[in-house]
Enzyme design. Sequence first.
Site, PDB file in Angstrom:
ATOM      1  N   CYS A  20       0.835  -1.204   0.000  1.00  0.00           N
ATOM      2  CA  CYS A  20       0.000   0.000   0.000  1.00  0.00           C
ATOM      3  C   CYS A  20       0.873   1.260   0.000  1.00  0.00           C
ATOM      4  O   CYS A  20       1.862   1.342   0.733  1.00  0.00           O
ATOM      5  CB  CYS A  20      -0.912  -0.011   1.220  1.00  0.00           C
TER       6      CYS A  20
ATOM      7  N   CYS B 201       0.172   4.873   6.970  1.00  0.00           N
ATOM      8  CA  CYS B 201      -0.497   4.701   8.268  1.00  0.00           C
ATOM      9  C   CYS B 201       0.502   4.059   9.242  1.00  0.00           C
ATOM     10  O   CYS B 201       1.002   2.954   8.976  1.00  0.00           O
ATOM     11  CB  CYS B 201      -1.733   3.828   8.126  1.00  0.00           C
TER      12      CYS B 201
ATOM     13  N   CYS C 208       0.298   0.304  10.346  1.00  0.00           N
ATOM     14  CA  CYS C 208      -0.095  -0.732   9.390  1.00  0.00           C
ATOM     15  C   CYS C 208       1.074  -1.469   8.734  1.00  0.00           C
ATOM     16  O   CYS C 208       1.894  -0.869   8.034  1.00  0.00           O
ATOM     17  CB  CYS C 208      -0.968  -0.116   8.305  1.00  0.00           C
TER      18      CYS C 208
ATOM     19  N   CYS D 130     -16.390  -9.209   5.096  1.00  0.00           N
ATOM     20  CA  CYS D 130     -15.837  -7.876   4.858  1.00  0.00           C
ATOM     21  C   CYS D 130     -14.547  -8.057   4.049  1.00  0.00           C
ATOM     22  O   CYS D 130     -13.627  -8.740   4.498  1.00  0.00           O
ATOM     23  CB  CYS D 130     -15.551  -7.203   6.191  1.00  0.00           C
TER      24      CYS D 130
ATOM     25  N   CYS E 282     -19.486  -6.457   2.964  1.00  0.00           N
ATOM     26  CA  CYS E 282     -18.871  -5.176   3.309  1.00  0.00           C
ATOM     27  C   CYS E 282     -17.554  -5.084   2.533  1.00  0.00           C
ATOM     28  O   CYS E 282     -16.926  -6.102   2.247  1.00  0.00           O
ATOM     29  CB  CYS E 282     -18.600  -5.142   4.814  1.00  0.00           C
TER      30      CYS E 282
ATOM     31  N   CYS F  65     -19.714   1.776   8.062  1.00  0.00           N
ATOM     32  CA  CYS F  65     -18.956   1.181   9.163  1.00  0.00           C
ATOM     33  C   CYS F  65     -17.720   2.062   9.331  1.00  0.00           C
ATOM     34  O   CYS F  65     -16.923   2.184   8.405  1.00  0.00           O
ATOM     35  CB  CYS F  65     -18.573  -0.246   8.786  1.00  0.00           C
TER      36      CYS F  65
ATOM     37  N   ARG G 208     -18.382  -2.741  17.355  1.00  0.00           N
ATOM     38  CA  ARG G 208     -17.609  -3.947  17.000  1.00  0.00           C
ATOM     39  C   ARG G 208     -16.319  -4.028  17.812  1.00  0.00           C
ATOM     40  O   ARG G 208     -15.464  -3.142  17.736  1.00  0.00           O
ATOM     41  CB  ARG G 208     -17.279  -3.896  15.507  1.00  0.00           C
TER      42      ARG G 208
HETATM   43  S1  SF4 Z   1      -4.305   1.016   6.835  1.00  0.00           S
HETATM   44 FE1  SF4 Z   1      -2.660  -0.009   5.691  1.00  0.00          FE
HETATM   45  S2  SF4 Z   1      -3.674  -0.801   3.880  1.00  0.00           S
HETATM   46 FE2  SF4 Z   1      -5.050   0.730   4.755  1.00  0.00          FE
HETATM   47  S3  SF4 Z   1      -4.509   2.659   3.752  1.00  0.00           S
HETATM   48 FE3  SF4 Z   1      -3.259   2.582   5.605  1.00  0.00          FE
HETATM   49  S4  SF4 Z   1      -1.317   1.639   4.930  1.00  0.00           S
HETATM   50 FE4  SF4 Z   1      -2.854   1.209   3.354  1.00  0.00          FE
END
Ligand code: SF4
Length: 370
Positions: free
Chosen positions: A58, A62, A65, A102, A134, A194, A266
């Site tokens: 990705c 984040c 993540c 989901c 979802c 959600c 949740r």
């Molecule tokens: S949470 Fe992870 S997968 Fe989702 S946008 Fe952020 S970096 Fe990408």
Amino acid sequence: MSNWTTETKHNWTKEEILEIYNKPLMELLYEAATIHRKHHDPNTVQVSTLLSIKTGGCPEDCGYCPQAARYHTDIEGNDLMTVSHVKAQALRAKASGSSRVCMGAAWRNVKDGPEFDQVLEMVRTINKLDMEVCCTLGMLTENQAKRLAEAGLYAYNHNLDSSEEYYKEVISTRGYQDRLDTIANVRKTNVTVCSGGIIGMGEKLEDRAGMLVALSTLNPQPESVPINALVSVEGTPMENQEPVSIWEMLRMIATTRIVMPETQVRLSAGRTSMSQEGQAMCFFAGANSIFAGDKLLTTPNPDIQEDMKLFELLGLKPQKPFLKHVHPQTVEAEDSQFKPLGEKPKWTRPKHKIERNEQKKKERRLVKTK
Ligand code: SF4
């Protein structure tokens, strides 16, 4: 004492929410459980299975993540799953007691094209299995939301993660307003929303309250609010965060229940480090939805058989699908009213940098090249 009623209120303030969060615990739990019983069957819990249909790689940053490409964690990435693979997983989930599937893809935003068409086909396929569908695919335009709705999507997940202020300490590749805009696009359809967040990322109590202000002042409030405890993953900028205690989780669940009485709250990531007693207290405090399956995208989660044993012990039943909202009709691709527009919306790329995230990116790149 705050002047709340059990009717849904859309003008919660941070101060009111903090006052609730900080009540003596027994009082907080009693109030939350009372509201919960007024709006929901306390012995029923909705069970969702989360499927990572496209893992890793990705472009976002984040801080929590492991799927962010820049952190080079040890997760195994994969390309978009096939429709038949997804169908087989959905059938297995249904047989184990899940009412919802989901599907998560590690994308910044949805792009019109063959991959999105494939996701639309997955939605049609699962909806026809009489399961709630979802998706969590990143940012979405109004046209894309309408195409998902037409395929039979039941819910779209798009988390606010934290307060608007703390969001800037977690993610620098998009802005809070982008999240709200996507939620607004979903709201232009019949698809339910959600949206929730994560605690334990180093935020203050004010940020937890701020996130609940942002969610509860949406009108309508989200139909589902996941509350996650950070699962710190090695290689991410948050790898050294202290774990969230059960007491914090309980307070967060109970407060969410009080400020969003109709919502399905949740109990999400972090359950593997909770005892059965802790989870039971969360259900008492108003949690009425869980993710089942041994993985939550990439982080560990209790096995569904274990969850079913816990349900039996507590006298809980899995919720039947389409109990709260109607079963959407599926329109086949050839009959669709909405065509791909190939839009290129200007989602924000805020200019600020998060030092901790930048640092981790450099360190991980060095480790990888050694
Ligand atoms: S949470 Fe992870 S997968 Fe989702 S946008 Fe952020 S970096 Fe990408």
